[in-house]
Design a protein around this motif. Structure first.
Motif, PDB file in Angstrom:
ATOM      1  N   GLY A  64      16.266 -28.507   7.079  1.00 57.71           N
ATOM      2  CA  GLY A  64      16.862 -27.331   7.693  1.00 57.71           C
ATOM      3  C   GLY A  64      18.199 -27.623   8.331  1.00 57.71           C
ATOM      4  N   PHE A  65      18.610 -28.899   8.338  1.00 61.17           N
ATOM      5  CA  PHE A  65      19.894 -29.325   8.896  1.00 61.17           C
ATOM      6  C   PHE A  65      20.822 -29.576   7.710  1.00 61.17           C
TER       7      PHE A  65
ATOM      8  N   ALA B 202      22.945 -32.145   2.835  1.00 63.81           N
ATOM      9  CA  ALA B 202      23.976 -32.179   1.807  1.00 63.81           C
ATOM     10  C   ALA B 202      24.521 -33.579   1.576  1.00 63.81           C
ATOM     11  N   GLN B 203      24.096 -34.546   2.395  1.00 67.33           N
ATOM     12  CA  GLN B 203      24.661 -35.892   2.292  1.00 67.33           C
ATOM     13  C   GLN B 203      23.640 -36.960   1.901  1.00 67.33           C
ATOM     14  N   PHE B 204      22.476 -36.954   2.538  1.00 64.93           N
ATOM     15  CA  PHE B 204      21.619 -38.140   2.500  1.00 64.93           C
ATOM     16  C   PHE B 204      20.598 -38.125   1.368  1.00 64.93           C
ATOM     17  N   MET B 205      20.517 -39.260   0.708  1.00 63.12           N
ATOM     18  CA  MET B 205      19.459 -39.575  -0.250  1.00 63.12           C
ATOM     19  C   MET B 205      18.840 -40.895   0.179  1.00 63.12           C
TER      20      MET B 205
ATOM     21  N   ASP C 269      23.711 -22.704   8.935  1.00 60.48           N
ATOM     22  CA  ASP C 269      25.094 -23.167   8.999  1.00 60.48           C
ATOM     23  C   ASP C 269      25.627 -23.136  10.427  1.00 60.48           C
ATOM     24  N   THR C 270      25.072 -22.250  11.237  1.00 59.51           N
ATOM     25  CA  THR C 270      25.530 -22.104  12.619  1.00 59.51           C
ATOM     26  C   THR C 270      24.632 -22.834  13.605  1.00 59.51           C
ATOM     27  N   TYR C 271      23.305 -22.713  13.424  1.00 56.94           N
ATOM     28  CA  TYR C 271      22.354 -23.225  14.406  1.00 56.94           C
ATOM     29  C   TYR C 271      21.621 -24.488  13.950  1.00 56.94           C
ATOM     30  N   TYR C 272      21.869 -24.966  12.736  1.00 53.08           N
ATOM     31  CA  TYR C 272      21.259 -26.180  12.196  1.00 53.08           C
ATOM     32  C   TYR C 272      19.753 -26.048  11.956  1.00 53.08           C
ATOM     33  N   VAL C 273      19.202 -24.878  12.156  1.00 54.62           N
ATOM     34  CA  VAL C 273      17.800 -24.610  11.862  1.00 54.62           C
ATOM     35  C   VAL C 273      17.713 -23.236  11.203  1.00 54.62           C
ATOM     36  N   ASP C 274      16.676 -23.022  10.392  1.00 56.31           N
ATOM     37  CA  ASP C 274      16.563 -21.750   9.688  1.00 56.31           C
ATOM     38  C   ASP C 274      15.622 -20.766  10.388  1.00 56.31           C
ATOM     39  N   GLN C 275      14.902 -21.215  11.420  1.00 60.05           N
ATOM     40  CA  GLN C 275      14.023 -20.349  12.199  1.00 60.05           C
ATOM     41  C   GLN C 275      14.215 -20.647  13.686  1.00 60.05           C
ATOM     42  N   ALA C 276      14.066 -19.616  14.506  1.00 60.50           N
ATOM     43  CA  ALA C 276      14.183 -19.822  15.956  1.00 60.50           C
ATOM     44  C   ALA C 276      12.991 -20.631  16.453  1.00 60.50           C
TER      45      ALA C 276
END
Length: 412
Positions: free
Chosen positions: A200-201, A206-209, A362-369
């Protein structure tokens, strides 16, 4: 029997009380208390929940404290190796606040398919790696096994990268590693996707494998006991800076340490603003609730002026009469707190179990509150609100001492 409490109960239970002129004002005061409590509960639960969730995700990818060679620049590409032969590894003995230590190494690479390519960071981990967080992030497949005798070709890839590259669990992935000398051709490794994760971050997804650290060691021509960094996890993140200083003093002059608060300064500065926002919301809600209760109490005093005169004429002192109205007002506060807790905790439990309110990652680094529920802050919030309302109501109740019994009895 408590005389003042007895009178206050009779006043509350009377039919005149419920149908009087002050009834609408009393209802507004109760609603203000309830809404204030709902807002305070939601602000603390979601604010602290968001802080904790983002901290956990940053820690999952980086640890809480990072130990590297002193000559490195803390980049995402391990440059100068660190020997695993250290007094503090594998049993960390510098601070008992450190709960886990693991060896890692990172190297930049490019994944290429027939139709697309993506630049990534390959994070090499070994058998000492803590998979707790990625076990929670796993969405498909299985975690890779790096405990084999030989190098494992299994990797853990993010759903974000898999979707962009149109890859699935079990697919072969060609990964190109470029040498520092650009004149040399890139070296290729063929990996197999064992599982997909979604933290969710998106900045990290988008970077780590994640791959076997022995691949990084071979590509960098390191010895088997050489790694890129040590990652430490602490038992209390609020103390990470002081623990980091202790670790720095104990690792020796050739090694450097960095906490994730220092590495991701902007993220944690943004998180710290949540504390200010929470305090501001709590302060505003208590002020609003306090003013509403002051209004309600003054109306109650005005409405019961004759009763005040009769009680004083019968020998009751000012403090005794004031207590009757304070008891009455605190009953209203209690009713408001009850409904506020019922509604607030109910909404938080619904969000915790059903995730009704999504956020933009994209704004809060999580997809759910995220929601953080703990009885300690709920109890402290209720007790604090009740006590502050009591102290606030002491001031307007003082007007009772200025009321003359003779004039009060004649008052209509």
């Amino acid at each position: 029997m408590n005389f003042e409490l007895f009178i206050a109960r009779r006043v509350v239970a009377s039919k005149d009380y419920k149908s009087s002129i002050s009834a609408p004002i009393i209802k507004i005061a109760i609603v203000a208390i309830a809404l204030g409590m709902v807002m305070m509960l939601i602000s603390i639960a979601t604010g602290v929940g968001l802080q904790k969730k983002i901290r956990e995700k940053v820690s999952a990818f980086n640890g809480d404290i990072i130990i590297t060679n002193f000559d490195t620049n803390f980049s995402d590409d391990s440059q100068i190796p660190v020997s695993k032969t250290q007094e503090f590894y594998p049993d960390f003995n510098i601070s008992d606040r450190v709960t886990h230590i693991q060896a890692t190494a990172t190297k930049g690479a490019v994944i290429r398919t027939e139709t697309d390519f993506e630049g990534i960071i390959v994070k090499g981990v070994g058998e000492d790696y803590n998979w707790q967080y990625f076990g929670d992030f796993l969405t498909e497949g299985a975690l890779p096994d790096f405990t084999t005798e030989n190098e494992s070709n299994e990797i853990l890839l993010s759903e974000f990268l898999a979707n962009r590259l149109q890859l699935n669990v079990g697919d072969k992935v060609l990964t190109y590693f470029f040498d520092e000398q650009s004149s040399k051709p890139p070296r290729t490794r063929a990996f197999t996707i064992s599982g997909l994760y979604n933290s969710g971050f998106q900045e990290f997804d988008a970077q780590f494998m994640l791959a076997d650290i022995r691949h990084i060691q071979r590509l960098n021509k390191w010895e088997k006991d050489e790694i890129g960094a040590f990652e430490l996890f602490v038992d209390d993140f609020d103390e990470v800076q002081s623990i980091g200083n202790t670790v720095y003093d104990g690792v020796g002059s050739t090694l450097d340490t960095q906490t994730i608060r220092e590495k991701f300064y902007s993220i944690f500065e943004w998180l710290d603003l949540f504390d200010f926002n929470i305090v501001l919301i709590i302060t505003l809600m208590i002020v609003v609730a306090g003013f509403n209760m002051i209004t309600a109490l003054l109306v109650l005093i005005l409405e019961r002026t004759q009763m005040i005169g009769v009680l004083k004429a019968l020998g009751s002192d000012n403090w005794s009469v004031r207590k009757i109205f304070i008891y009455n007002a605190m009953y209203l506060v209690g009713v408001g707190l009850f409904w506020g807790n019922l509604i607030g905790i109910g909404l938080l439990l619904l969000q915790h179990n059903f995730n009704l309110f999504p956020l933009n990652p994209d704004t809060y680094y999580v997809d759910q509150a995220p929601v953080y529920l703990a009885w300690d802050y709920i109890l402290a919030l209720n007790v604090g609100t009740f006590v502050l309302c009591f102290l606030i109501l002491l001031i307007p109740s003082y007007i009772i001492s200025k009321i003359s019994p003779v004039r009060a009895i004649r008052f209509e």
